[in-house]
Structure formats: structure tokens, C-alpha cells
Write a protein that holds these residues in place. Structure first.
Motif, PDB file in Angstrom:
ATOM      1  N   LEU B  64       0.843  -1.252   0.076  1.00 32.05           N
ATOM      2  CA  LEU B  64      -0.082   0.063   0.047  1.00 32.05           C
ATOM      3  C   LEU B  64       0.904   1.214  -0.112  1.00 32.05           C
ATOM      4  CD1 LEU B  64      -2.847  -0.948   2.463  1.00 32.05           C
ATOM      5  CD2 LEU B  64      -2.804  -0.902   0.041  1.00 32.05           C
ATOM      6  N   TYR B 106      -4.155   5.786   9.686  1.00 29.45           N
ATOM      7  CA  TYR B 106      -3.517   4.636   8.821  1.00 29.45           C
ATOM      8  C   TYR B 106      -2.963   3.712   9.607  1.00 29.45           C
ATOM      9  CZ  TYR B 106      -1.174   1.870   5.479  1.00 29.45           C
ATOM     10  OH  TYR B 106      -0.402   1.008   4.509  1.00 29.45           O
ATOM     11  N   VAL B 147      -7.989   4.741   7.550  1.00 26.60           N
ATOM     12  CA  VAL B 147      -7.424   3.316   6.789  1.00 26.60           C
ATOM     13  C   VAL B 147      -6.968   2.257   7.388  1.00 26.60           C
ATOM     14  CG1 VAL B 147      -5.805   2.969   4.738  1.00 26.60           C
ATOM     15  CG2 VAL B 147      -7.115   5.044   4.914  1.00 26.60           C
ATOM     16  N   TYR B 209      -6.047   2.761  -3.241  1.00 26.92           N
ATOM     17  CA  TYR B 209      -5.556   3.626  -2.136  1.00 26.92           C
ATOM     18  C   TYR B 209      -4.891   4.780  -2.681  1.00 26.92           C
ATOM     19  CZ  TYR B 209      -3.341   4.647   2.374  1.00 26.92           C
ATOM     20  OH  TYR B 209      -2.941   5.517   3.391  1.00 26.92           O
TER      21      TYR B 209
END
Lengths: 616, 245
Positions: B64, B106, B147, B209
Motif C-alpha cells: 500500500l 492509517y 485507513v 488507495y
């Protein structure tokens, strides 16, 4: 030469100093530079030296002996043992096949079978000196090709002994013993005595290495006289070589053995850097002598014959080597380096051809011719083949080097350094450790650490400790004055190394910061803060609050250190600033207490809740 | 020393691994703060507060992050790398918040919540009188959302599923924290079932993302279309569906 020793030394050194840098500048190896120097001063160019080039060569062969000692030092016995299949397998395949093919070829040319066998054995050998020197110069020593080359060369060096023993049997005329140059005192004795003597010499080298040399070196080291240690190192090499020659064994092999035995000792790096300059000089001399002895008359009188001979021999050797490499599953690139590197004929052929000449195995004319071929092969190889090494092996090199070199070097292994070493080891990071207190080194080795005796401020010691491949150098030496010296040298010779240094106090910290070292660690800072935190706890503070105060104090103190560094040279302004900084620290710390309590209060306590309730 | 533990063997075994798990050369593992170069405050600058104590072992989070657009509008702030001792520099964090409009928490989903340092961050940085309460208007009208990566699949986070509650329910503390600070809270973006993700699925998530971050950074999104979704993933999927012929 009537002008005497000084004139000769002048000629050799001047030739080397002129030719080698030129060769280097032109992108060739140093070996070719030396060979060129030899040709220039040799009988066919300026004729500064005549036939005595041959004698110089015998003397300079001692450089090869020293080189094998150094190679031995770099090979730990366990490592050596792991390589045994490669040494025996590749070595024997290479020698036997090459000998067989060249022998068959010469038989086709109507040579006598004895002559053919002797010549093919000599031609099967490669030059240890040239190959290893070139591999090392190009940084290929730790690659697959480097290791395989080394294995084959080692086997060849060992094989020289039986070959020398075999030659008299091939002699047309009889009456020569096995002693080669006739130096061996055992030549006249019965066979079993010779065998016992040979075995005795070998085992005495191993036993002496274990039980005599290391205590002896420790004793020498305690005198703290550097030149004495150099003398001791030379003594070890020369004594071993002498002993080997006494019983008719190859001195190179003997010193190699001594090197392997000493590879596990703490003096490894120190010995390495002591012998290294001697080896380099003697090898250089050796190559010059080889260059001087090239017989250009022969080349001019029958160029075609010589050239075709050269090409034929190289072709056979390359094919056999490629086959061997394939058999032992070396990948393509590496195999090419391996085969091309070893494709020439070694300096040992000189010895063998000289010996054959003595024994009259070969007719004079042929011996001369072969002797001329050898340096030619060396030069061709050096000029056209070895320079291509670097580009071919670039890809394979990186990963291989790591299993030998450690990413971290720790200089100084007292309480401070050994704690770092233990911590890194527990985290799976291996470090090379240098310390110059031989008693402590001894003790730490008994505890299972890999510590080497040596003064880290010497660039050569750093080099053998792997400074070129390492990433971090940790200076954990207690004495701040050595720090500066050491840092200066490292920044000059190994600018790629990240230096992390232990220092005593603020003042030292400023000196280090001035020198451009960013990672400075005051030895008492963290400990004193920890003690302070514990003191706060004993006085009744909650441990978390005290710990946070400690963390923040550390942070502010480091920040203040950096802030003050530029002002240091102005004595007055420093004093002013120091006072200011202390005031600031107190302020910050006090503020932190305040902030801390406020945060905690607001985050969990009733004030917030009442505020919310009021809103609702 | 009283701290010394005699039984070292287990620790040593578990510690001896990192050398083997070192990242391939060139891969970034120390982000600290990768700051966007954009100094303007008017566009929707994104601040990613990244909290992962075992990042070096996380295949999913590495992918990611690798896909993260290198944009001047996006700042990646690696909390565990910056504050390994949990001693968060409150003033610096507050300053950073002021220069960004969108805040992303996140993190992996550990025991139905965020790793400890994120809670520490919330407790320390969102001060009374600054972020909320009387005079606490400094974060007003900014946007925040989570996230997350979860080991369990989306199906397990349902009233009748293994985890008995939805992700949205588990994230209520974040939602209400955002509200408390007068921020707008958006649905989470989640990568779920991480243990069984194929490389293709992972690449798709990483792409989503990155897409999301680009849209946010450029201000190219409609908050009202996002808010009814369970996950921002759904918003992205819907957007792509409508774009498709």
C-alpha cells in the motif's frame, strides 16, 4: 652488475614507480605495469639489468610464499574444510584433463612421451601470483569465480610436490635425487626417514601455530613496540619457509598451512597488515624479473611458431577450465572469469622448465621456447582478458561479499564496546571487533567473541578488518585523543563509512561535531538520566511521569548541544549561551511538567466531562 | 541487574530473524516524515498518520505504501519511526495538523482498535482548549477518516458474523473524536482478509488507495457521495462502475 646494490635498487624501484601508475592510468592491472617495467629495464630494451634478472626472480619468489601465508590467514580452517570438495574435485579435473590433452597434442607432433608429459604438466599450472593479485585488485576474491580459481590454484600448488618428485623418473639420464635444487638435507637419507621428516615438519607447523606462535605473539604484543611485531611476523613466515625447504617441501605450501592455523587467532589482522607491504614489494619485484626475462630474440626469430604455440595452449586450457566450471555448476559469467583468469601458464613453469633442463628431459631449444611463452601468456592474459573481469562480474559480486565481511566494525571492546557488540549480536548483526589490548582480546576470545588484536588507527588494519565493505564503524575507545586521530583517518581513507562515536563529555562532543561526525554519544548521558529518573521515583514520583521527564530532558539536552556547537569558538559567547541553555532547559522541563499534568487532566478527568455535559 | 532475564534462549531465537528479513536494497523502511513540497494551504493537503509497530513484516502495508503517490499534497508521517519511545512531540504534531486539511489514521486493526501509539497520539495531541472544548477550534472543518488493514474478511465483521460488530461500529471512538474536534468524519478505507490476499487483489487495493489519495489531494471528491458508503472502497468501486460503459 658492477654498480652494486644501490644502483640496482634504484633501477627496480624507479622502473616500478614510473610504469605501474602509467599502467593503472591506462586501465591495466598493476601486474602488467610491473611486467612492463621489467621489459623496459631488461636486456632487450635499456639493458639496465642483464642475466641476473633470473636470480632476482628466485629471490622475489619469496613474495609468492608470503602471499600464500596471507591467503592462509584469510582462510579459517573450517572454511578451508568446507572448500575441500572444490579444491580436490576442480583441481584434479583441471590438471589431469589439461595435461592429458596437451600431452596427446605433443605426442601427435612426434615428441618423446616423457618430454611431452613433463612439458604438459608444467603447462597445466597457472600463475597463483598473477591471478590472485588481479582478482583481488578487481574485488572478485569473494565471488564464485574467485573461490573456484583459488581452489584450483591451491590444488596446483599442492600438486607441484608430487610433480617435482615425478620428474626425475622421467629424466633421460639418471643420478638426480628428489631434492630439486639440492638444498634439502634429507636427499641422501632413506625413504622412510624422509617421509617421517616431511610429516613431522607439517605437523610441527600446525602444532606450533596452535601452541607456540600465539603465546609468543602475545608476549611480543605486550612490549607495545610495533616494529617488534612486524619482525615477529616476518620471523614466522621465514622460519616456516626454511623448515619446509629443509625437508624438501614447497615453502609456499608450508606458509599457507601456517597461515590457515593462525587464521583463527586474534593476531590475524595484525599479521596480515604487517606482512602485506613485504608481500607487495616482493611480488612486484618478482613480476619485474619475469618481465626482464622475456626472451625477445626468440620471439623475433620464430614468431609464428611461438604465437601458434601460445594460442594452442591457451585454447586447450580455456576449454578444459570451462568444462570443469560447467561440471561444478558455476554460472556462465563466473565461469568465463574463472576460465579466462586461469588460462595462462604460471611462473611455476619456469621452475619446472629449469628443473627439466637440469634433468635434460627437454632439449635446450624447447625449454628456451617454453620459457619465453610463459611471460607472453601472462601478458596477453593480463592485457586483454583480465581487464574485462570487472564488467562481467559486477552483478554477481554484491551478494557474495556479505558472508565474509561484516557490516559493522567496532573499535575498542571494553565494557562500552562489548555491550554494543553483545546487543548487536543478540539482534542478529555480526560485527568485526578490533582492540589493542592483547590480554583483553585473549579473554574475550575465550568467551566466544570474534575479537582481533590491532590498532584501529592504522589504515591497513582497518582495511583487513573489511572497512571497504562495512557500512558502520563504531568507535568505542575510552581515550578521546585517539578518537580524533581515528576519525580523521577514516574520513580520509573510508569516507563511505558512517562513524558512530562514544565520547566523554560536551567538550569532546563539540570536537566531533566540528569534524563532521553527526552520531556522537556521550558515555554518561543516558545512564545519569536513568539514575535521575530512579531517584525521582524513590522520592515518590510516579514512574511514568519521571520517565517522561527523563525522555524529554534527554531530548532537550541533545538539542541544546547542537544549538551551542557553532558558538563554541567564541569563548565569551559560549559561556553566555551555556547559561542561557541551562535556563532554557529548566524552563522547558518545568513547562513539560505543566504540560504533562494538563494533558492528563484534560484527557481523562472531570473538567472535560463537565464541559461536555454543559454543552449537551 | 535486576532487569536481567536468565532465560535468554527464546529471546535470542526470536531476535535473530530481522537480519534475514531485511528489506531489499532501495526499499524505504524509515519514512519519518515524507513531506509534500506544496506550501499552499488552500488545497486539500493530506496528512497520513501511519502507525504500525511491525511494518517490516507486513506485506500488505508495504504494498500500500509503495503505491503511495509522490505528491506535494500528501505527507506521510510514520509515528513508530518518529516516536519509538511514545514520547510524542505535541507542539510539532499540532503544527503539522495546522498545515493539512485531511487527516488519515492509517493503521492495522489490532484487537478491534488501533496500535497503542495512535491512542497515545490522540490523547496527547488533541488537547482540550486546542482541538476541542472551549477555544478548541483549530481542527474545525477539517476531514478525518481511518485507513485500516484487518486479518478477518469483511463478512466476519457483521452482527451475525464471527466478530459480531461492523467495522464502522468498532471505529466509533474515532468517529466521535473527529466530531468532538468539529471535524468531518468519512467512512473508512479497509483492506480486509489480508492473510489470504492474492498478489492481484493486493495490487488492486494499492491502486485504489493511491486513487483515493490523489482524488483527496486534488479535492476531486464529493463528500455527500462518500458518506452513505460503508467503506470508501465502495465509493471507489461505484465511481469506477459508473465510468465504465
Amino acid at each position: 652488475m658492477t654498480e652494486g646494490f644501490l644502483f640496482q635498487a634504484l633501477i627496480y624501484l624507479a622502473a616500478a614507480i614510473v610504469c605501474v601508475p602509467i599502467a593503472k592510468r591506462l586501465g591495466m592491472g598493476s601486474v602488467l605495469g610491473y611486467l612492463l617495467a621489467g621489459i623496459v629495464i631488461g636486456p632487450y630494451a635499456f639493458a639496465f639489468i642483464g642475466k641476473e634478472g633470473q636470480d632476482i626472480m628466485h629471490f622475489a619468489e619469496f613474495g609468492v610464499v608470503m602471499m600464500l601465508f596471507l591467503i592462509g590467514l584469510e582462510l579459517e580452517p573450517s572454511h578451508f574444510w568446507r572448500m575441500r570438495h572444490r579444491i580436490l574435485g576442480m583441481g584434479s579435473v583441471q590438471i589431469m584433463l589439461t595435461t592429458l590433452i596437451i600431452w596427446a597434442g605433443m605426442m601427435l607432433l612426434n615428441f618423446n612421451w616423457k618430454t611431452a608429459l613433463a612439458a604438459s604438466l608444467a603447462l597445466a599450472m597457472s600463475s597463483t601470483a598473477i591471478v590472485l593479485q588481479s582478482l583481488k585488485e578487481k574485488g572478485l576474491g569473494d565471488t564464485e569465480a574467485g573461490r573456484s580459481s583459488f581452489a584450483v590454484l591451491l590444488f596446483q600448488d599442492i600438486a607441484v610436490i608430487p610433480v617435482l618428485a615425478l620428474l626425475p623418473l622421467l629424466a633421460v639420464s639418471t643420478g638426480y635425487g628428489t631434492g630439486g635444487d639440492g638444498k634439502a638435507i634429507l636427499a641422501g637419507l632413506p625413504g622412510w626417514v624422509q617421509t617421517v621428516a616431511v610429516l613431522g615438519a607439517g605437523s610441527s607447523v600446525v602444532l606450533a601455530g596452535r601452541f607456540v606462535i600465539v603465546p609468543f605473539l602475545r608476549m611480543v604484543a605486550r612490549t607495545h613496540l610495533r616494529e617488534l611485531l612486524t619482525a615477529a611476523a616476518l620471523l614466522i613466515v621465514i622460519a616456516t619457509a626454511f623448515l619446509m625447504q629443509l625437508v624438501g617441501l614447497s615453502p609456499a605450501l608450508g606458509t599457507f598451512l601456517a597461515g590457515v592455523v593462525l587464521a583463527n587467532s586474534e593476531f590475524r589482522h595484525e599479521l596480515e597488515s604487517d606482512i602485506e607491504p613485504f608481500k607487495g614489494l616482493l611480488l612486484g619485484l618478482f613480476f619485474i624479473a619475469v618481465g626482464a626475462s622475456i626472451n625477445f630474440n626468440l620471439l623475433i626469430s620464430s614468431p609464428l611458431q611461438l604465437i601458434s604455440l601460445v594460442i594452442a595452449v591457451i585454447a586447450v586450457k580455456i576449454i578444459v577450465l570451462m568444462g570443469t566450471g560447467r561440471l561444478f555448476r558455476i554460472n556462465c559469467d563466473q565461469n568465463l572469469i574463472f576460465a579466462l583468469g586461469l588460462s595462462q601458464v604460471g611462473e611455476f613453469a619456469f621452475v619446472l622448465f629449469g628443473f627439466m633442463h637440469q634433468l635434460q628431459i627437454l632439449p635446450d631449444r624447447l625449454t628456451d621456447r617454453m620459457t619465453a611463452v610463459t611471460p607472453l601468456l601472462l601478458s596477453i592474459n593480463e592485457r586483454f582478458i583480465l581487464p574485462r573481469f570487472g564488467t562481467l562480474a559486477a552483478a554477481g559480486k554484491e551478494a557474495d561479499i556479505i558472508d565474509v565481511q561484516h557490516p559493522v566494525i567496532i573499535a575498542g571492546f571494553g565494557d562500552f564496546g562489548s555491550t554494543i557488540g553483545r546487543f548487536l549480536r543478540a539482534s542478529g548483526i555480526a560485527a568485526t571487533i578490533l582492540d589493542n589490548d592483547s590480554d583483553r582480546v585473549d579473554l574475550l576470545r575465550k568467551m566466544g567473541f570474534k575479537v582481533f588484536y590491532g590498532d584501529a588507527a592504522r589504515p591497513d588494519i582497518l582495511k583487513s578488518a573489511g572497512a571497504e565493505a562495512a557500512r558502520i564503524l563504531i568507535i568505542a575507545v575510552a581515550d578521546p585523543s585517539t578518537n580524533c586521530d581515528l576519525v580523521e583517518k577514516i574520513q580520509k581513507h573510508y569516507p563511505h563509512l558512517t562513524i558512530m562515536v562514544r565520547i566523554k563529555d560536551r567538550q569532546d562532543a563539540y570536537e566531533m561535531l566540528d569534524m563532521g561526525v553527526k552520531d556522537v554519544y556521550r558515555e554518561s548521558l543516558d545512564t545519569s538520566i536513568r539514575l535521575g529518573v530512579d531517584a525521582l521515583v524513590k522520592l515518590g514520583y510516579r514512574r511514568y511521569a519521571a520517565t517522561r521527564a527523563g525522555q524529554n530532558f534527554l531530548k532537550y539536552d541533545e538539542a541544546a548541544l547542537l544549538k551551542l556547537a557553532p558558538h563554541r569558538h567564541d569563548e565569551k559567547s559560549y559561556l553566555y549561551n551555556a547559561r542561557e541553555q541551562i535556563t532554557m532547559q529548566e524552563l522547558l522541563l518545568a513547562n513539560d511538567w505543566e504540560v504533562n499534568t494538563t494533558i492528563n487532566d484534560h484527557a481523562w478527568e472531570s473538567e472535560l466531562r463537565t464541559d461536555q455535559e454543559a454543552k449537551e | 541487574m535486576s532487569h536481567f532475564k536468565p532465560a535468554l534462549t527464546n529471546t535470542e531465537n526470536s531476535l535473530s530473524t530481522p537480519a534475514n528479513t531485511t528489506f531489499p536494497a532501495g526499499e524505504e523502511t524509515h519514512f519519518h516524515t515524507r513531506r509534500g513540497s506544496n506550501g499552499d494551504l488552500d488545497t486539500g493537503r493530506v496528512l497520513i498518520l501511519f502507525a504500525h509497530p511491525r511494518f517490516e513484516k507486513s506485506r500488505v502495508n508495504r504494498s500500500l505504501l509503495r503505491a503511495l503517490p509522490a505528491s506535494g499534497d500528501i505527507t506521510l508521517h510514520d509515528l513508530y519511526e518518529l516516536y519509538p519511545d511514545y514520547n510524542i512531540d505535541v507542539e510539532a504534531e499540532k503544527e503539522l495538523l495546522l498545515t493539512h486539511d485531511i487527516l488519515i489514521w492509517y493503521h492495522p486493526f489490532y484487537i478491534y482498535s488501533a496500535p497503542a501509539i495512535l491512542k497515545q497520539w490522540l490523547d496527547l495531541v488533541l488537547e482540550y482548549g486546542w482541538a476541542h472544548g472551549a477555544g478548541g477550534d483549530f481542527l474545525k472543518d477539517k476531514t478525518a477518516f481511518n485507513v485500516i488493514t484487518t486479518g478477518g474478511t469483511r463478512e466476519t465483521y457483521r452482527g451475525d458474523g464471527f466478530n459480531r460488530f461492523t467495522i464502522r461500529e468498532f471505529l466509533r471512538p474515532f468517529e466521535q473524536t473527529a466530531r468532538l474536534c468539529k471535524m468531518i468524519y468519512l467512512p473508512p478505507f479497509a483492506v480486509q482478509g489480508t492473510y489470504r490476499l492474492t498478489d492481484e487483489e493486493l495490487a488492486r487495493h494499492a491502486g485504489d488507495y493511491a486513487f483515493l489519495l490523489r482524488q483527496l489531494g486534488a479535492g476531486a471528491y464529493d463528500r455527500e457521495a462518500m458518506e452513505p458508503c460503508d467503506f470508501l472502497n465502495d465509493w471507489i468501486a461505484a465511481g469506477q462502475r459508473t465510468k465504465a460503459p
